[in-house]
Design a protein around this motif. Structure first.
Motif, PDB file in Angstrom:
ATOM      1  N   GLY A  93       0.818  -1.213   0.000  1.00  0.00           N
ATOM      2  CA  GLY A  93       0.000   0.000   0.000  1.00  0.00           C
ATOM      3  C   GLY A  93       0.845   1.254   0.000  1.00  0.00           C
ATOM      4  N   PHE A  94       1.981   1.209   0.703  1.00  0.00           N
ATOM      5  CA  PHE A  94       2.862   2.373   0.718  1.00  0.00           C
ATOM      6  C   PHE A  94       3.441   2.618  -0.666  1.00  0.00           C
ATOM      7  CE2 PHE A  94       7.101   4.268   1.826  1.00  0.00           C
ATOM      8  CZ  PHE A  94       6.589   5.500   2.150  1.00  0.00           C
ATOM      9  N   ALA A  95       3.729   1.533  -1.390  1.00  0.00           N
ATOM     10  CA  ALA A  95       4.234   1.693  -2.752  1.00  0.00           C
ATOM     11  C   ALA A  95       3.202   2.391  -3.627  1.00  0.00           C
ATOM     12  CB  ALA A  95       4.609   0.325  -3.333  1.00  0.00           C
ATOM     13  N   LEU A  96       1.919   2.065  -3.432  1.00  0.00           N
ATOM     14  CA  LEU A  96       0.872   2.718  -4.216  1.00  0.00           C
ATOM     15  C   LEU A  96       0.743   4.190  -3.850  1.00  0.00           C
ATOM     16  CD1 LEU A  96      -2.027   0.086  -4.189  1.00  0.00           C
ATOM     17  CD2 LEU A  96      -0.326   0.493  -5.962  1.00  0.00           C
ATOM     18  N   ALA A  97       1.032   4.526  -2.591  1.00  0.00           N
ATOM     19  CA  ALA A  97       0.895   5.915  -2.159  1.00  0.00           C
ATOM     20  C   ALA A  97       1.776   6.848  -2.977  1.00  0.00           C
ATOM     21  CB  ALA A  97       1.235   6.038  -0.671  1.00  0.00           C
ATOM     22  N   GLY A  98       2.914   6.346  -3.453  1.00  0.00           N
ATOM     23  CA  GLY A  98       3.794   7.181  -4.252  1.00  0.00           C
ATOM     24  C   GLY A  98       3.138   7.668  -5.526  1.00  0.00           C
ATOM     25  N   ALA A  99       2.263   6.827  -6.101  1.00  0.00           N
ATOM     26  CA  ALA A  99       1.587   7.213  -7.342  1.00  0.00           C
ATOM     27  C   ALA A  99       0.472   8.218  -7.104  1.00  0.00           C
ATOM     28  CB  ALA A  99       1.025   5.964  -8.022  1.00  0.00           C
ATOM     29  N   LEU A 120       9.833  -0.563  -4.952  1.00  0.00           N
ATOM     30  CA  LEU A 120       9.167  -1.117  -3.776  1.00  0.00           C
ATOM     31  C   LEU A 120       7.936  -1.919  -4.186  1.00  0.00           C
ATOM     32  CD1 LEU A 120       9.125  -1.217  -0.668  1.00  0.00           C
ATOM     33  CD2 LEU A 120       7.722   0.854  -0.711  1.00  0.00           C
ATOM     34  N   PHE A 121       7.176  -1.403  -5.153  1.00  0.00           N
ATOM     35  CA  PHE A 121       5.989  -2.124  -5.599  1.00  0.00           C
ATOM     36  C   PHE A 121       6.359  -3.436  -6.299  1.00  0.00           C
ATOM     37  CE2 PHE A 121       2.770  -3.109  -8.818  1.00  0.00           C
ATOM     38  CZ  PHE A 121       1.658  -3.250  -8.006  1.00  0.00           C
ATOM     39  N   VAL A 122       7.365  -3.391  -7.150  1.00  0.00           N
ATOM     40  CA  VAL A 122       7.780  -4.605  -7.867  1.00  0.00           C
ATOM     41  C   VAL A 122       8.239  -5.670  -6.883  1.00  0.00           C
ATOM     42  CG1 VAL A 122       9.488  -5.551  -9.460  1.00  0.00           C
ATOM     43  CG2 VAL A 122       8.348  -3.385 -10.002  1.00  0.00           C
ATOM     44  N   VAL A 123       9.059  -5.279  -5.917  1.00  0.00           N
ATOM     45  CA  VAL A 123       9.536  -6.233  -4.913  1.00  0.00           C
ATOM     46  C   VAL A 123       8.372  -6.773  -4.093  1.00  0.00           C
ATOM     47  CG1 VAL A 123      10.939  -6.492  -2.833  1.00  0.00           C
ATOM     48  CG2 VAL A 123      11.841  -5.240  -4.799  1.00  0.00           C
ATOM     49  N   MET A 135      -4.795  -7.249  -6.276  1.00  0.00           N
ATOM     50  CA  MET A 135      -4.029  -6.013  -6.471  1.00  0.00           C
ATOM     51  C   MET A 135      -4.740  -5.089  -7.449  1.00  0.00           C
ATOM     52  SD  MET A 135      -1.234  -5.935  -4.663  1.00  0.00           S
ATOM     53  CE  MET A 135      -0.022  -6.956  -3.840  1.00  0.00           C
ATOM     54  N   ALA A 136      -5.331  -5.679  -8.504  1.00  0.00           N
ATOM     55  CA  ALA A 136      -6.035  -4.865  -9.494  1.00  0.00           C
ATOM     56  C   ALA A 136      -7.218  -4.134  -8.859  1.00  0.00           C
ATOM     57  CB  ALA A 136      -6.513  -5.744 -10.645  1.00  0.00           C
ATOM     58  N   ILE A 137      -7.949  -4.821  -7.968  1.00  0.00           N
ATOM     59  CA  ILE A 137      -9.074  -4.174  -7.282  1.00  0.00           C
ATOM     60  C   ILE A 137      -8.568  -3.039  -6.407  1.00  0.00           C
ATOM     61  CG2 ILE A 137     -10.851  -4.512  -5.515  1.00  0.00           C
ATOM     62  CD1 ILE A 137     -11.253  -7.336  -6.614  1.00  0.00           C
ATOM     63  N   ALA A 138      -7.501  -3.294  -5.655  1.00  0.00           N
ATOM     64  CA  ALA A 138      -6.945  -2.252  -4.776  1.00  0.00           C
ATOM     65  C   ALA A 138      -6.479  -1.047  -5.579  1.00  0.00           C
ATOM     66  CB  ALA A 138      -5.791  -2.828  -3.960  1.00  0.00           C
ATOM     67  N   ILE A 139      -5.799  -1.301  -6.697  1.00  0.00           N
ATOM     68  CA  ILE A 139      -5.271  -0.207  -7.513  1.00  0.00           C
ATOM     69  C   ILE A 139      -6.408   0.559  -8.195  1.00  0.00           C
ATOM     70  CG2 ILE A 139      -3.890   0.309  -9.566  1.00  0.00           C
ATOM     71  CD1 ILE A 139      -2.112  -2.084  -8.790  1.00  0.00           C
ATOM     72  N   PHE A 140      -7.417  -0.172  -8.673  1.00  0.00           N
ATOM     73  CA  PHE A 140      -8.520   0.471  -9.383  1.00  0.00           C
ATOM     74  C   PHE A 140      -9.276   1.445  -8.471  1.00  0.00           C
ATOM     75  CE2 PHE A 140     -13.011   0.588 -10.594  1.00  0.00           C
ATOM     76  CZ  PHE A 140     -12.912   1.031 -11.911  1.00  0.00           C
ATOM     77  N   PHE A 141      -9.470   1.047  -7.210  1.00  0.00           N
ATOM     78  CA  PHE A 141     -10.276   1.863  -6.299  1.00  0.00           C
ATOM     79  C   PHE A 141      -9.463   2.883  -5.523  1.00  0.00           C
ATOM     80  CE2 PHE A 141     -13.377  -1.619  -6.781  1.00  0.00           C
ATOM     81  CZ  PHE A 141     -14.545  -0.893  -6.922  1.00  0.00           C
ATOM     82  N   VAL A 173      -4.508  -3.433   1.345  1.00  0.00           N
ATOM     83  CA  VAL A 173      -3.549  -2.696   0.520  1.00  0.00           C
ATOM     84  C   VAL A 173      -4.106  -1.323   0.172  1.00  0.00           C
ATOM     85  CG1 VAL A 173      -2.478  -2.630  -1.769  1.00  0.00           C
ATOM     86  CG2 VAL A 173      -2.332  -4.708  -0.397  1.00  0.00           C
ATOM     87  N   ASN A 174      -5.405  -1.278  -0.121  1.00  0.00           N
ATOM     88  CA  ASN A 174      -6.057   0.003  -0.395  1.00  0.00           C
ATOM     89  C   ASN A 174      -6.060   0.895   0.846  1.00  0.00           C
ATOM     90  OD1 ASN A 174      -8.710   1.733  -0.465  1.00  0.00           O
ATOM     91  ND2 ASN A 174      -8.318   1.195  -2.592  1.00  0.00           N
TER      92      ASN A 174
END
Length: 735
Positions: free
Chosen positions: A173-179, A428-431, A455-461, A507-508
């Motif tokens: 989730g922290f990796a997604l925060a960067g985006a 970080l996200f790839v790892v 992961m796709a659901i978490a990223i989409f929302f 993750v979200n």
């Protein structure tokens, strides 16, 4: 002038000349948002120390302590959580003490030259310490999966399996925060209201610590905090050990304790009507009465009454879904006759056998549990419709604003600090993704494709949910969506279901938790790279401590997570287990659909009901704009009121809401000066005293094989509330 007077009221410890200096600036040199202007200073001192030995020492110390305490109490009957405010208050004098006594000479560590004491303890150091603990205030969600496997499914995985599961779900989730930085942090209109409260706390603490005569004869904040903490510590010996009955005074039930209906309605293990809880840990945990705004508590109260005291008694006593065969409030699962549902009769190697399920019989739950799911369905769609109706135009405008990157003074001030490179977050996200695939595949948590789907659901929302939270301070949950999706795609697999939910939902949540802390750092001018490192290090350490604490308890405490293992009854984990059976082992088609005798399909109408409910109130508010109360009807909050029941018990809500009425309404309205100065300190001090006392009771008395507290009326060898049938079914049978 009006703005200056408002600031002085909120930050009465700050010097007036400092406030005046802030407002000598031109409008374009400040935030366009009123709430931000009156809370966040539009100046910065880049030379202020923050990446210091003191910060790392205290940050890691409190990370370890809070991670242990919160995980320890998570498994107890009455849960306690040490939060942001407690850490902020306790770490302040320690920081000042280190600034006073540490040597100032420079040290050299692996080529890094630094001073143990670079000067006065700064607000930036303090915020980083708070952030390191705040990102881990909630225990790692994945720990419940480990407990489930160990205790409920007899599938003991190696420690490294659970640790990788914790790491990947927390860090991804922290990796997604960067985006999200471009859309949710830098734009001025992405406010994140909760961060303003935190910033206010830190500014008040540091204003009072540097002022010379701010108290004007009043008790200082720190002295008040210590006195209330001491009082809370002393008092909690009574409900926590000596006199537990005062924590659950079900006095109405005492009129006729053998009357089953009266016990169900008034007992603490029933609907708790009239139950008085003289126990702060019970009255505060779910409602947080000194912190939650009063309008929100009113919505919670209405939602609670409608569900717990209207819908549930109607369903139960009309025998809807054979309700009378089960307790009126339980997270347990049953056969139709009310006997406990034995999952081993329907599973082969923890996978559902349809033939055995049909032979053994369909799963049943009490009407409260079933209706809670229906209300949860309604809450999900009500949130979406409410946001579209009430915030739709505003959301679109702010989305366009985010795309245009309209920078305010705070974004411009942050340019002086090097930004975290995108490749740090990408790496970080790839790892994290690679480790997630390896962990789930290697240790049979779920198939690799399920990891990618979650992961796709978490990223989409994550972005739309993030915009909702940044603007409205509401976070729609994805737990029901994730359980539904994997429940239909992979029915019969309990552990796969809860693992999928954790990756898709947590993750979200973690991404937005980290984003909120990044926004706080943005407001308070914390160098982004230091914030990045502090969050990552503390998250990894916290994950180890969460899992180690839970593993230690389940391996050493007899009968843990059962009624016989009190106080370690694991209410939340037992609810998590029931959800794993409902959504995973059996699957939504056999519970809420029309397969193999499913009878709870009507609760799915909640999706439609939730979508409809906000519409008439929105139309009425548009038609009658002068009717003030219509603007405060908030269906997402109202429908989410009972989302924690079970495991929460009804008397938690009634007692918490009464305290909220006293503090959030009466004292705030009629004793505002006291409320502004001491209200949040009171909540933090009560939490701290209870937590310290609970630990002392456990480690000094309960963990040793020595003399226990003698049984007497106030500490009975039986139901603490002296209401023997509160947890029984309508016929008085308790399983």
């Amino acid at each position: 002038m009006e703005k200056e007077e408002y600031i002085i009221e909120r930050f009465d410890d700050e010097k007036v000349e400092d406030i005046s200096a802030d407002y000598d600036l031109q409008e374009e040199d400040d935030s366009p948002i009123e709430e931000v202007r009156v809370t966040i200073p539009n100046t910065d001192d880049p030379s202020m120390p923050c990446n210091t030995f003191r910060m790392w020492f205290l940050g890691l110390l409190f990370t370890a302590a809070v991670s242990f305490v919160n995980q320890f109490f998570y498994l107890r009957q009455t849960q306690i959580s040490i939060g942001y405010s407690v850490v902020a208050l306790v770490s302040l004098p320690l920081g000042h003490m280190m600034a006073r006594f540490l040597p100032t000479r420079e040290m050299n560590l692996f080529g890094w030259t630094f001073s143990l004491n670079p000067g006065p303890f700064s607000i930036k150091e303090h915020i980083l310490i708070g952030t390191m603990t705040a990102v881990n205030t909630s225990t790692a969600y994945a720990v419940d999966i480990v407990i489930l496997q160990h205790l409920f499914y007899d599938d003991k995985q190696p420690f490294i399996a659970g640790l990788l599961l914790v790491f990947t779900t927390q860090v991804t989730g922290f990796a997604l925060a960067g985006a999200l930085r471009k859309f949710l942090i830098r734009p001025a209109h992405m406010i994140w209201p909760s961060t303003l409260v935190t910033a206010s706390l830190f500014r008040s603490l540091h204003a009072s610590s540097t002022a010379t005569s701010e108290d004007n004869g009043r008790t200082s904040r720190m002295k008040y905090f210590l006195l209330v903490t001491l009082g809370s510590f002393i008092y909690y010996w009574f409900p926590g050990f000596i006199f537990p009955t005062i924590g659950v005074l079900s006095w109405i039930c005492w009129i006729a304790p053998d009357n089953i209906v009266l016990s169900q309605l008034t007992g603490s293990n029933g609907l708790g009507i009239g139950t008085i809880a003289l126990d702060w840990s019970a009255a505060s945990y779910y409602v947080q009465p000194l912190v939650t705004p009063w309008f929100a508590q009113v919505n919670i109260l209405i939602g609670f009454i409608l569900v717990a005291w209207v819908m549930v008694p109607w369903a139960y006593y009309t025998n809807l879904w054979d309700s009378k065969n089960y307790p009126i409030l339980s997270a347990g699962l049953f056969l139709q006759d009310g006997s406990p549902y034995n999952k081993s009769m329907i599973l082969d190697n923890n996978i559902l056998s349809p033939e055995k399920y049909r032979e053994y019989g369909p799963m049943r739950m009490d009407s409260f549990f079933a209706l809670t799911y229906g209300v949860g369905f309604a809450g999900l769609t009500a949130t979406v419709v409410h946001v579209i109706l009430y915030n739709g135009k505003e959301m679109i405008a702010r989305w366009k604003s985010a795309r245009a990157e309209n920078e305010d003074i705070h974004s411009r001030l942050m340019r002086v600090y090097p930004e975290v490179p995108d490749w740090w977050y990408i790496s970080l996200f790839v790892v994290s993704l690679a480790l997630s695939l390896f962990t789930c595949q290697q240790f049979n948590f779920m198939p690799w494709w399920a990891v990618l789907l979650a992961m796709a659901i978490a990223i989409f929302f994550v972005l739309p949910v993030g915009i909702v939270q940044a603007v409205t301070n509401q976070q729609p949950g994805l737990n029901i969506v994730t359980e539904y999706v994997i429940g239909y795609m992979l029915p019969g697999y309990a552990i796969a279901n809860v693992t999928f939910k954790t990756y898709g939902y947590i993750v979200n949540v973690q991404a937005l938790t980290f984003t909120a802390d990044l926004k706080l750092g943005h407001y308070m001018k914390i160098p982004p790279r230091i914030m990045f490192m502090a969050q990552i290090v503390s998250t990894l350490i916290s994950g180890v401590i969460n899992l180690s604490t839970a593993t230690w308890l389940i391996n050493t405490r007899p009968n843990v997570c059962t009624p016989e293992g009190a106080p370690f009854t694991c209410r939340s984990t037992n609810t998590f287990y029931s959800a794993s059976i409902i959504w995973g082992a059996i699957g939504p088609a056999r519970v809420f659909g029309n397969v193999d005798g499913a009878i709870y399909s009507p609760v799915q109408w909640g999706f439609l009901v939730g979508a409809i409910l906000p519409v008439p109130f929105w139309l009425l508010a548009k038609k009658f704009p002068n009717v003030a109360w219509l603007k405060y009807v908030h269906w997402p909050v109202l429908l989410a009121a009972t989302s924690n029941m079970p495991p929460a018990l009804p008397y938690f809500y009634t007692n918490g809401l009464f305290i909220g009425f006293v503090f959030a309404f009466l004292i705030r309205r009629y004793r505002y000066d006291w409320w502004a100065r001491y209200n949040y300190l009171t909540s933090a001090a009560l939490d701290t005293g209870v937590a310290i006392c609970g630990l002392v009771i456990f480690f000094a008395i309960q963990s040793w094989e020595g003399p226990a507290m003698p049984f007497w009326w106030g500490n009975p060898d039986g139901p603490t509330d002296h209401c023997p049938h509160g947890g029984a079914n309508y016929f008085g049978v308790s399983y």
